[in-house]
Design a protein around this motif. Structure first.
Motif, PDB file in Angstrom:
ATOM      1  N   GLU A 100       0.818  -1.212   0.000  1.00 21.90           N
ATOM      2  CA  GLU A 100       0.000   0.000   0.000  1.00 21.90           C
ATOM      3  C   GLU A 100       0.857   1.269   0.000  1.00 21.90           C
ATOM      4  O   GLU A 100       0.384   2.348  -0.365  1.00 21.90           O
ATOM      5  N   ALA A 101       2.115   1.126   0.394  1.00 21.69           N
ATOM      6  CA  ALA A 101       2.999   2.293   0.474  1.00 21.69           C
ATOM      7  C   ALA A 101       3.550   2.711  -0.884  1.00 21.69           C
ATOM      8  O   ALA A 101       4.058   3.828  -1.024  1.00 21.69           O
ATOM      9  N   SER A 102       3.490   1.819  -1.889  1.00 20.88           N
ATOM     10  CA  SER A 102       4.022   2.167  -3.209  1.00 20.88           C
ATOM     11  C   SER A 102       3.289   1.405  -4.300  1.00 20.88           C
ATOM     12  O   SER A 102       3.120   0.177  -4.204  1.00 20.88           O
ATOM     13  N   PRO A 103       2.900   2.093  -5.360  1.00 21.19           N
ATOM     14  CA  PRO A 103       2.245   1.405  -6.482  1.00 21.19           C
ATOM     15  C   PRO A 103       3.204   0.520  -7.261  1.00 21.19           C
ATOM     16  O   PRO A 103       2.766  -0.288  -8.096  1.00 21.19           O
ATOM     17  N   ARG A 104       4.489   0.650  -7.020  1.00 22.99           N
ATOM     18  CA  ARG A 104       5.481  -0.170  -7.715  1.00 22.99           C
ATOM     19  C   ARG A 104       5.659  -1.549  -7.074  1.00 22.99           C
ATOM     20  O   ARG A 104       6.356  -2.396  -7.609  1.00 22.99           O
ATOM     21  N   VAL A 105       5.054  -1.763  -5.911  1.00 22.06           N
ATOM     22  CA  VAL A 105       5.235  -3.019  -5.178  1.00 22.06           C
ATOM     23  C   VAL A 105       3.996  -3.897  -5.321  1.00 22.06           C
ATOM     24  O   VAL A 105       2.868  -3.442  -5.077  1.00 22.06           O
ATOM     25  N   THR A 106       4.194  -5.154  -5.718  1.00 23.48           N
ATOM     26  CA  THR A 106       3.114  -6.140  -5.741  1.00 23.48           C
ATOM     27  C   THR A 106       3.516  -7.325  -4.863  1.00 23.48           C
ATOM     28  O   THR A 106       4.709  -7.631  -4.728  1.00 23.48           O
ATOM     29  N   VAL A 107       2.515  -7.970  -4.270  1.00 24.45           N
ATOM     30  CA  VAL A 107       2.767  -9.099  -3.369  1.00 24.45           C
ATOM     31  C   VAL A 107       2.006 -10.322  -3.875  1.00 24.45           C
ATOM     32  O   VAL A 107       0.814 -10.238  -4.183  1.00 24.45           O
ATOM     33  N   THR A 108       2.727 -11.433  -3.959  1.00 26.97           N
ATOM     34  CA  THR A 108       2.132 -12.721  -4.312  1.00 26.97           C
ATOM     35  C   THR A 108       2.330 -13.679  -3.160  1.00 26.97           C
ATOM     36  O   THR A 108       3.439 -13.775  -2.617  1.00 26.97           O
ATOM     37  N   GLU A 109       1.276 -14.386  -2.770  1.00 29.47           N
ATOM     38  CA  GLU A 109       1.360 -15.318  -1.642  1.00 29.47           C
ATOM     39  C   GLU A 109       1.326 -16.754  -2.140  1.00 29.47           C
ATOM     40  O   GLU A 109       0.573 -17.091  -3.048  1.00 29.47           O
ATOM     41  N   THR A 110       2.199 -17.581  -1.535  1.00 23.78           N
ATOM     42  CA  THR A 110       2.195 -19.015  -1.809  1.00 23.78           C
ATOM     43  C   THR A 110       2.073 -19.757  -0.490  1.00 23.78           C
ATOM     44  O   THR A 110       2.391 -19.222   0.569  1.00 23.78           O
ATOM     45  N   ARG A 111       1.631 -20.991  -0.555  1.00 17.69           N
ATOM     46  CA  ARG A 111       1.479 -21.817   0.642  1.00 17.69           C
ATOM     47  C   ARG A 111       2.466 -22.962   0.578  1.00 17.69           C
ATOM     48  O   ARG A 111       2.544 -23.691  -0.417  1.00 17.69           O
ATOM     49  N   GLY A 112       3.239 -23.088   1.673  1.00 19.74           N
ATOM     50  CA  GLY A 112       4.209 -24.172   1.715  1.00 19.74           C
ATOM     51  C   GLY A 112       5.348 -23.926   0.742  1.00 19.74           C
ATOM     52  O   GLY A 112       5.815 -22.812   0.580  1.00 19.74           O
ATOM     53  N   GLY A 113       5.794 -24.993   0.062  1.00 21.66           N
ATOM     54  CA  GLY A 113       6.884 -24.867  -0.888  1.00 21.66           C
ATOM     55  C   GLY A 113       8.220 -25.170  -0.261  1.00 21.66           C
ATOM     56  O   GLY A 113       8.314 -25.559   0.913  1.00 21.66           O
ATOM     57  N   PRO A 114       9.301 -24.967  -1.037  1.00 25.05           N
ATOM     58  CA  PRO A 114      10.635 -25.369  -0.573  1.00 25.05           C
ATOM     59  C   PRO A 114      11.277 -24.398   0.410  1.00 25.05           C
ATOM     60  O   PRO A 114      12.330 -24.705   0.967  1.00 25.05           O
ATOM     61  N   HIS A 115      10.673 -23.233   0.613  1.00 25.74           N
ATOM     62  CA  HIS A 115      11.310 -22.208   1.437  1.00 25.74           C
ATOM     63  C   HIS A 115      10.788 -22.229   2.874  1.00 25.74           C
ATOM     64  O   HIS A 115       9.731 -22.787   3.163  1.00 25.74           O
ATOM     65  N   ARG A 116      11.556 -21.616   3.766  1.00 28.42           N
ATOM     66  CA  ARG A 116      11.109 -21.469   5.150  1.00 28.42           C
ATOM     67  C   ARG A 116       9.791 -20.698   5.175  1.00 28.42           C
ATOM     68  O   ARG A 116       9.577 -19.792   4.375  1.00 28.42           O
ATOM     69  N   THR A 117       8.938 -21.080   6.092  1.00 30.47           N
ATOM     70  CA  THR A 117       7.700 -20.323   6.280  1.00 30.47           C
ATOM     71  C   THR A 117       7.618 -19.883   7.740  1.00 30.47           C
ATOM     72  O   THR A 117       7.904 -20.676   8.640  1.00 30.47           O
ATOM     73  N   PRO A 118       7.258 -18.628   7.953  1.00 27.61           N
ATOM     74  CA  PRO A 118       6.988 -17.614   6.936  1.00 27.61           C
ATOM     75  C   PRO A 118       8.283 -16.949   6.460  1.00 27.61           C
ATOM     76  O   PRO A 118       9.213 -16.737   7.232  1.00 27.61           O
ATOM     77  N   SER A 119       8.316 -16.632   5.156  1.00 30.34           N
ATOM     78  CA  SER A 119       9.427 -15.883   4.590  1.00 30.34           C
ATOM     79  C   SER A 119       8.929 -15.181   3.335  1.00 30.34           C
ATOM     80  O   SER A 119       7.850 -15.496   2.823  1.00 30.34           O
ATOM     81  N   PHE A 120       9.719 -14.238   2.853  1.00 29.54           N
ATOM     82  CA  PHE A 120       9.372 -13.594   1.584  1.00 29.54           C
ATOM     83  C   PHE A 120      10.645 -13.162   0.882  1.00 29.54           C
ATOM     84  O   PHE A 120      11.686 -12.919   1.505  1.00 29.54           O
TER      85      PHE A 120
END
Length: 514
Positions: free
Chosen positions: A45-65
């Protein structure tokens, strides 16, 4: 997640982005994931240049981004919530991925881009650690500049199973390609030089080719910075060779007694010192540890560990001091495995555990007070028959229910195989050996001057301090000294800075008279 004021500040910073950024979050159903989801919503919400995609599980640590350029998946990753000291790391990562240029010398950026090989860095942090952000930000910058470099910040308080499995007892702790790479504060220059040995050799040749200086300052703490400013303002050729510009100030949390600066933090103060020095025509040679001092007719030579050599008409020694070790069995072997020196950085890793603090001066008592609010129990061990801290600190200490104080006790060993499990001490009144079961030991017994390399060259006191006169002069003509490495009493930042100025004026006076 973020309050209105912080949201407004974030939005103002992100206006500097010139390219879109994609954040890919790996989430689950935990409360930590919900907190991360809320944080990323605020960021988007702080910048129109930023988009967020959410995934569930997967090979990475959760929570992480992960923060990526569009169409890429090699940006810096945050495992855990980058709040507290690490919020700045998040903002910088967003800006740099978003096209905002980092404030780093072009030559260093080119060196990072040219690194050959694949480097997967993981750095474990605590959100109260004031040294951790420097490491996180350095690794993130490297990941943005070179697609073959990966960087992941891991919040140790959230991923406690990993901390236990990897036996991490101090932060920041860095792993490279799954192997321990380093612990403690490291600058971008230090990390790059450690993995680019050819670069170290190139820099050594470059340094050795420099013309002699009028004043060469060895050390980059408050004394060295002040000496550099005062020397440069005289219009003479000035150089600084420092192992780590900023010195021990970089490891200091709060500074509240530097006159005219009501309150600041060590790393911020060190940055201000460097910016002030760079304002003048001063040649700063960082990551250069002095090896030998060789007085000569007309010029003094300083040999460096890198193999380089520098010459100058006068030299000012400002090598400072370091934490004093207790030098008992187990201390060296269990360093960062339960033996620590910074309660502010490492304290959160001992939440709910039993720890000891060795040292009854101000630093030791302050450490015990801080730790008492985090750990299950603190045992303070003091060699003297009484504590030496200020009365107000002692009063606070004795008011805490989970603190025990043992005086007249000589620590004899820190025990443990893979990590600390206790310490032993001798009751100096009875001679009886006793043991305390615990999981961590914080050593707080003062400082030792960094002057071993000067033995046999300049006069040293019985404590290893450089003996100086009223102008900072040493026993060697043309060689001056200032700050915590000298016999000047009261090791304080403001005193070191004043000493540095005095030594620079002394060196200038020597030059014009000789």
């Amino acid at each position: 997640m973020l309050d209105a004021n912080l949201k407004a500040q974030l939005a103002a910073y992100l206006e500097r982005m010139t390219q879109p950024v994609e954040i890919v979050a790996s989430l689950d159903d935990t409360e930590a994931s919900r907190d991360m989801q809320a944080l990323l919503k605020d960021v988007a919400e702080a910048s129109p240049r930023v988009t967020v995609t959410e995934t569930r599980g997967g090979p990475h640590r959760t929570p992480s981004f992960q923060i990526n350029k569009p169409g890429h998946n090699d940006g810096p990753r945050f495992a855990g919530l980058p709040m507290g000291h690490e919020f700045t790391s998040l903002v910088l990562a967003l800006l740099q991925v978003g096209g905002y240029p980092p404030k780093v010398e072009q030559a260093l950026l080119e060196q990072i881009r040219a690194l050959a090989g694949d480097f997967d860095f993981e750095v474990y942090v605590s959100l109260t650690c004031h040294n951790c952000p420097d490491v996180v930000q350095a690794l993130n910058l490297m990941a943005v500049q070179n697609p073959r470099i990966k960087a992941t910040m891991i919040e140790g308080g959230l991923f406690q199973d990993e901390v236990a499995e990897r036996q991490i007892m101090g932060v920041p702790t860095i792993f490279l390609n799954g192997t321990l790479f380093g612990s403690g504060r490291m600058t971008l220059d230090e990390i790059v030089s450690k993995i680019d040995t050819a670069g170290v050799e190139r820099e050594a040749k470059k340094i050795s080719a420099k013309d002699p200086f009028d004043v060469l300052i060895v050390g980059g703490g408050p004394a060295g910075a002040a000496a550099a400013v005062y020397a440069a303002r005289k219009g003479i050729r000035t150089g600084v060779a420092s192992e780590r510009f900023g010195g021990q100030v970089l490891d200091t949390l709060g500074i509240e007694n530097f006159v005219s600066v009501k309150e600041t933090e060590g790393p911020k103060f060190a940055l201000a010192l460097e910016e002030h020095v760079r304002h003048y025509d001063v040649d700063i040679m960082n990551l250069q540890r002095a090896k030998a001092l060789k007085p000569g007719a007309g010029l003094v030579e300083v040999e460096l560990e890198s193999g380089a050599s520098l010459k100058a008409k006068t030299v000012i020694l400002t090598t400072g001091a370091r934490w004093r070790n207790i030098n008992v069995p187990g201390e060296k072997e269990l360093k960062n495995k339960g033996v620590a020196y910074c309660p502010h950085c490492d304290g959160p890793l001992y939440k709910g555990k039993r720890v000891a603090v060795i040292g009854g001066g101000n630093s030791g008592v302050e450490a015990a007070i801080d730790l008492a609010g985090i750990v299950a129990h603190v045992t303070l061990v003091e060699f003297d028959t009484k504590l030496r801290a200020d009365a107000v600190l002692q009063k606070k200490l004795h008011s805490l229910a989970n603190v025990a104080v043992i005086v007249n006790a000589q620590t004899t060993a820190i025990t443990g195989t893979d990590k600390v499990d206790g310490l032993t001490y001798k009751d100096r009144a009875t001679g009886e050996e006793k043991r305390v079961d615990l999981e961590g030991v914080f050593v707080q017994i003062g400082l030792v001057p960094n002057t071993e390399w000067l033995k046999g060259t300049v006069e040293l006191s019985k404590h290893g301090e450089i003996v100086v006169g009223p102008r900072g002069e040493t026993s060697v003509p043309g060689v001056f000294a200032a700050g915590d490495c000298t016999t000047v009493p009261f090791k304080q930042i403001i005193i070191a800075a004043g000493d540095g100025a005095k030594a620079a004026l002394g060196a200038f006076d020597y030059l014009i008279r000789s």
